[in-house]
Design an enzyme around this catalytic site. Structure first.
Site, PDB file in Angstrom:
ATOM      1  CE  LYS A 155      -5.501  12.551 -31.343  1.00 24.40           C
ATOM      2  NZ  LYS A 155      -5.560  13.983 -31.560  1.00 24.40           N
ATOM      3  NE  ARG A 156       1.857  11.535 -23.303  1.00 27.24           N
ATOM      4  CZ  ARG A 156       2.816  11.885 -22.443  1.00 27.24           C
ATOM      5  NH1 ARG A 156       3.884  12.544 -22.849  1.00 27.24           N
ATOM      6  NH2 ARG A 156       2.726  11.561 -21.165  1.00 27.24           N
TER       7      ARG A 156
ATOM      8  CE  LYS B 116      -4.191  14.193 -25.999  1.00 26.95           C
ATOM      9  NZ  LYS B 116      -4.147  15.363 -26.887  1.00 26.95           N
TER      10      LYS B 116
ATOM     11  CG  HIS C  48      -0.583  25.632 -24.426  1.00 21.45           C
ATOM     12  ND1 HIS C  48      -0.408  25.538 -25.783  1.00 21.45           N
ATOM     13  CD2 HIS C  48       0.305  26.558 -23.995  1.00 21.45           C
ATOM     14  CE1 HIS C  48       0.565  26.357 -26.156  1.00 21.45           C
ATOM     15  NE2 HIS C  48       1.008  26.990 -25.095  1.00 21.45           N
TER      16      HIS C  48
ATOM     17  CE  LYS D 189       2.519  18.357 -35.846  1.00 18.72           C
ATOM     18  NZ  LYS D 189       2.816  17.798 -34.515  1.00 18.72           N
TER      19      LYS D 189
ATOM     20  CB  THR E 220      -0.459  20.668 -33.502  1.00 13.63           C
ATOM     21  OG1 THR E 220       0.019  19.815 -32.460  1.00 13.63           O
ATOM     22  CG2 THR E 220      -0.581  22.072 -32.975  1.00 13.63           C
TER      23      THR E 220
HETATM   24  C1  NBG Z   1      -1.735  21.043 -25.363  1.00 10.40           C
HETATM   25  C2  NBG Z   1      -3.174  20.825 -25.787  1.00 10.40           C
HETATM   26  C3  NBG Z   1      -3.287  20.648 -27.290  1.00 10.40           C
HETATM   27  C4  NBG Z   1      -2.592  21.799 -27.996  1.00 10.40           C
HETATM   28  C5  NBG Z   1      -1.169  21.929 -27.493  1.00 10.40           C
HETATM   29  C6  NBG Z   1      -0.451  23.093 -28.129  1.00 10.40           C
HETATM   30  C7  NBG Z   1      -0.856  20.972 -23.077  1.00 10.40           C
HETATM   31  C8  NBG Z   1      -0.962  21.501 -21.693  1.00 10.40           C
HETATM   32  N1  NBG Z   1      -1.735  21.418 -23.967  1.00 10.40           N
HETATM   33  O1  NBG Z   1      -4.642  20.618 -27.656  1.00 10.40           O
HETATM   34  O2  NBG Z   1      -3.703  19.711 -25.118  1.00 10.40           O
HETATM   35  O3  NBG Z   1      -2.602  21.597 -29.373  1.00 10.40           O
HETATM   36  O4  NBG Z   1      -1.169  22.122 -26.105  1.00 10.40           O
HETATM   37  O5  NBG Z   1      -1.164  24.272 -27.945  1.00 10.40           O
HETATM   38  O6  NBG Z   1       0.011  20.162 -23.344  1.00 10.40           O
END
Ligand code: NBG
Length: 834
Positions: free
Chosen positions: A568-569, A574, A377, A680, A676
């Site tokens: 988002k975080r 980002k 991920h 949404k 994701t």
């Molecule tokens: C996160 C990514 C996102 C991705 C999500 C689900 C982690 C390690 N990775 O871009 O930063 O959408 O995983 O796949 O949290």
């Protein structure tokens, strides 16, 4: 495909008030639960009592499906084709259960009616639920979307994870700074889980190993642990949408084997006697609140091993129940590793097979590789997990030996393939020999699995080209892409009822399970009446969000302005600060010419920063500081409003995505694996401004270039600039608007004359700017100007919004799950005859 005749409801004795779906039955069962479970009558009930009573009434209805499913295990066992998907994830972020379960059961309206008949408001009770925040962000939320799709698609599955007592912290904003408050999601009870202590597992930690010869003269190793803890499974039902099966989310809670150490207790050392219990329970106490691993956190490795070991032992037990032998576990389960957090499973399954079930190494290795798949991920090098060898050995001495053996055999294979190429072997090795030495978990996962996948096309390509390049060269056939998706049940049906009703009125309701059906909306993009309804829905959603924002922050925003949202975080990659730069640029234009005509915007931010991530916390402070100046400047006349909406979580997300006009997906190209949130937003009719990063690339392909606002460097350009030697100061010096923004921040303009407050942020941008914010600034501003003009043409904006929704079908998590089933798991949907 497996066919099963429709099962008759077998719970004749229970087909009553507790299971029937009419509003009369729900009302009665609600009152019964209030009385018999909560111990309350209506006049004395608190809001929580009422919520619990409704939750239990709904749970009864789920139980009748869940239990029937478990009864069917026997039957399933005889059908050797049935395979369970086992989704191993250190994080799940399910969001509030009640509303979603009502939707999935198809009794939302009946429940509302039942309650209003008794004088209660369903929405108010829904708001009472504390969501289980057992994840940090996208990764945990993805796991929960996947669980929803697995059930909806009738794929038998179990999600395995950790029942953290404290999930992700609650965020408050004080004086513009993030303050973390302990999450107490279990404080008022959790009506959704059922603990099964009889299915507990024990897990060893620490100690040492000892070789011996067994009665057949075979060399064996035994592990003498320092501690043994107990894992108790707590099960939550995962219903699919109008589905006939109900899967399980099984989260492990750590407990002491003995609550008291009696020998110590008897000699009078009360504290020592309890301390073991305290230590054991620590294991599942708290979720690590960072989306990056923390090297050297022993407890985190213990957590990972704890849930993986419990889960594998549970699968072995179930393999037996299904009538198979342990060496057929790979035919009964496809086990997916959600990132490297559960990758110790490779060594643990080898240990269980070889040491405990006496299976020879080669056979055990084949079973292990066949059983596991690994999803990566992230491409961020700092986020790739590795564990110092000393630490690893102190917790998992036997696993370290097993990993050495896996690595020895693997490197033999590498040397055969690349004779004399020691660099290659060192790069591929599971052990990083530099400094004190580390176990590289991504390498362990890649070697131990039959499939490795990224989460968007671009990300999967970059994995092959970059992070796992040597592995790709060795085993190209192991690599796949499965682009992420999100469940339209939670993210549209539950959260955007207004949109659902106008869509369903036109194309029926099949789209909820077949999202590609939204394509049927395409011709309606030019239907004036439909467009009006569409605008009205958005306008309502925006008013509702505005009311929430007013209540939580005191800031008033205008529902007719553009809702420009980034949730988002908080992370430098980002680039929330790039958006701040845009806000300041617009502000400066207004200051120069207060009469200037611009599209009014409400800039809404939300997201948590890891408590130890200083720069991310400073970005939150910057947003709030800029908000204070912009929102209160009379020249602005409310045309720009900036809000930081605290404590962004699933529940807040329900209200945010449906209210967005513009979705900000502005990470540096090559850094966001997929995203994701981007899906949404688009699914709820927001237009995207974004870089060619993660799944943005595919979203743009699907919705059409003309319905997507693209800006910024590509991954190739980022790479080139970095290799040439990137000089952020050149941008600062040559772009007067950019310089003005940076100088203002630096001068204390937004920080009450404090010139030092944002210095670390400014210095890092001018000195290195790892995430190319300055390089992308102008392109972003130009693109935002285009967005501003487009928004003023409401008719065309609505058209683009409808087309986004009509073409978003690919991003349903149902599609992702079907791909995993076909490409990676070889798992099948159970087909029902009716
Ligand atoms: C996160 C990514 C996102 C991705 C999500 C689900 C982690 C390690 N990775 O871009 O930063 O959408 O995983 O796949 O949290």
């Amino acid at each position: 495909m497996n066919n099963r005749t429709t099962r008759k409801r077998r719970h004749s004795g229970h087909e009553n008030i507790r299971t029937a779906l009419s509003h009369e039955a729900i009302a009665q069962s609600f009152l019964d639960s209030l009385y018999f479970i909560q111990g309350r009558i209506q006049s004395l009930a608190t809001k929580n009592d009422l919520y619990m009573a409704l939750a239990y009434a709904v749970r009864d209805r789920i139980l009748s499906i869940w239990i029937r499913d478990l009864q069917d295990l026997e039957q399933v066992g005889q059908d050797m084709h049935i395979k369970f998907v086992s989704y191993l994830s250190a994080e799940f972020l399910p969001g509030p259960h009640l509303g979603n379960n009502l939707i999935n059961l198809g009794i939302y309206d009946e429940a509302r009616k039942a309650l209003s008949g008794l004088g209660y408001d369903l929405e108010e009770l829904l708001g009472q639920e504390e969501e289980p925040g057992l994840g940090n962000g996208g990764l945990g939320r993805l796991a929960s979307c996947f669980m929803d799709s697995l059930s909806t698609l009738h794929v038998p599955a179990i999600g395995y994870g950790i029942r953290y007592e404290f999930g992700i912290f609650d965020q408050e904003i004080r004086d513009g700074w993030q303050v973390e408050i302990t999450d107490k999601w279990l404080g008022l009870g959790n009506p959704w889980e059922i603990a099964h202590p009889e299915l507990s597992q024990s897990v060893n930690l620490g100690g040492y190993t000892e070789p011996y010869y067994d009665e057949h003269g075979r060399y064996r190793v035994r592990w003498i642990p320092a501690t043994v803890i107990k894992g108790v499974p707590c099960d939550t039902p995962v219903l699919g949408y109008r589905s006939k099966i109900c899967n399980t989310l099984r989260l492990w809670k750590a407990e002491a084997i003995e609550s008291f150490n009696f020998p110590q207790f008897n000699v009078g050392d009360y504290y020592a006697a309890v301390s073991e219990k305290v230590f054991s329970e620590t294991i599942s106490k708290v979720l690590y609140p960072s989306d990056e691993p923390e090297i050297g956190k022993k407890l985190r490795l213990a957590q990972q091993y704890f849930f993986v070991s419990c889960s594998l032992k549970d699968m072995i037990h179930m393999t037996g129940l299904l009538g198979s032998r342990v060496d057929n576990i790979n035919e009964r389960f496809s086990v997916q590793l959600n990132d490297t957090h559960p990758s110790i499973a490779v060594a643990e399954l080898m240990r269980l097979l070889v040491d405990e079930h006496n299976i020879d190494w080669d056979k055990a290795w084949r079973i292990t590789q066949e059983a596991f798949g690994y999803t990566n991920h992230t491409l961020l090098p700092e986020a790739l997990e590795k564990w110092p060898l000393n630490l690893f050995k102190s917790i998992l001495p036997r696993h370290l030996e097993i990993i050495y053996e896996i690595n020895r055999r693997f490197l033999d294979e590498v040397r055969l393939r690349y004779p004399g190429n020691n660099d290659k072997a060192a790069r591929l090795s599971i052990i990083d020999e530099t400094k004190c030495g580390y176990v590289r978990m991504a390498h362990l996962a890649t070697v131990g699995c039959h499939a490795v996948n990224g989460v968007a096309e671009l990300h999967s390509d970059l994995l092959k080209r970059d992070v796992l390049r040597d592995f790709y060269e060795l085993w190209p056939e192991k690599f796949y892409n499965v682009t992420n998706g999100v469940t339209p049940r939670r993210w549209v049906v539950l959260s955007n009822p207004g949109l659902v009703s106008i869509i369903t009125e036109k194309i029926g309701e099949r789209w909820v399970k077949h999202l590609e059906d939204l394509g049927g909306l395409e011709p309606l993009a030019d239907d004036a009446q439909f467009c009006n309804k569409w605008q009205l829905v958005k306008r309502n959603n925006k008013s509702e969000l505005a009311a929430i924002i007013k209540e939580r922050t005191g800031t008033v925003i205008d529902p007719d302005s553009m809702f420009d949202i980034q949730v988002k975080r908080i992370h430098e990659y980002k680039r929330q600060h790039l958006k701040v730069f845009h806000i300041i640029t617009l502000y400066n234009r207004i200051k120069r010419d207060p009469a200037i005509k611009i599209a009014p915007r409400a800039f809404i931010f939300g997201g948590k920063a890891a408590p130890g991530y200083f720069m991310a916390k400073l970005i939150i402070k910057l947003i709030n500081s800029v908000a204070e100046v912009v929102n209160n400047d009379p020249d602005v006349r409310g045309r720009l409003k900036v809000v930081f909406l605290p404590n962004f979580n699933v529940q807040v997300g329900h209200r945010v995505y449906p209210a967005a006009d513009l979705s900000e997906q502005i990470s540096t190209a090559g850094k966001e694996a997929s995203g994701t949130g981007n899906m949404k937003f688009s699914m709820n009719g927001a237009l995207t401004i974004g870089t060619l990063d993660g799944a943005n690339v595919e979203i743009r392909q699907e919705v059409g270039e003309e319905n997507f606002f693209l800006f910024g460097l590509t991954t190739g350009e980022v790479y080139e600039m970095k290799t040439r030697g990137y000089e952020p100061r050149e941008y600062y010096e040559s772009n007067p608007n950019l310089r003005e923004v940076i100088d203002q921040i630096n001068s204390g303009y937004f920080s009450k004359e404090d010139k030092n407050l944002f210095k670390p942020l400014v210095d890092s941008l001018l000195d290195c700017d790892d995430y190319m914010l300055l390089a992308d600034y102008q392109s972003y501003i130009d693109c935002q100007d285009q967005v501003g003009r487009a928004f003023l043409d409401g008719k065309n904006w609505t058209r683009m919004s409808i087309l986004n929704v009509a073409r978003i079908g690919k991003f349903s998590s149902d599609r992702s799950i079907k791909e995993y089933c076909e490409k990676i798991w070889d798992a099948k949907q159970i087909m029902y005859k009716s």
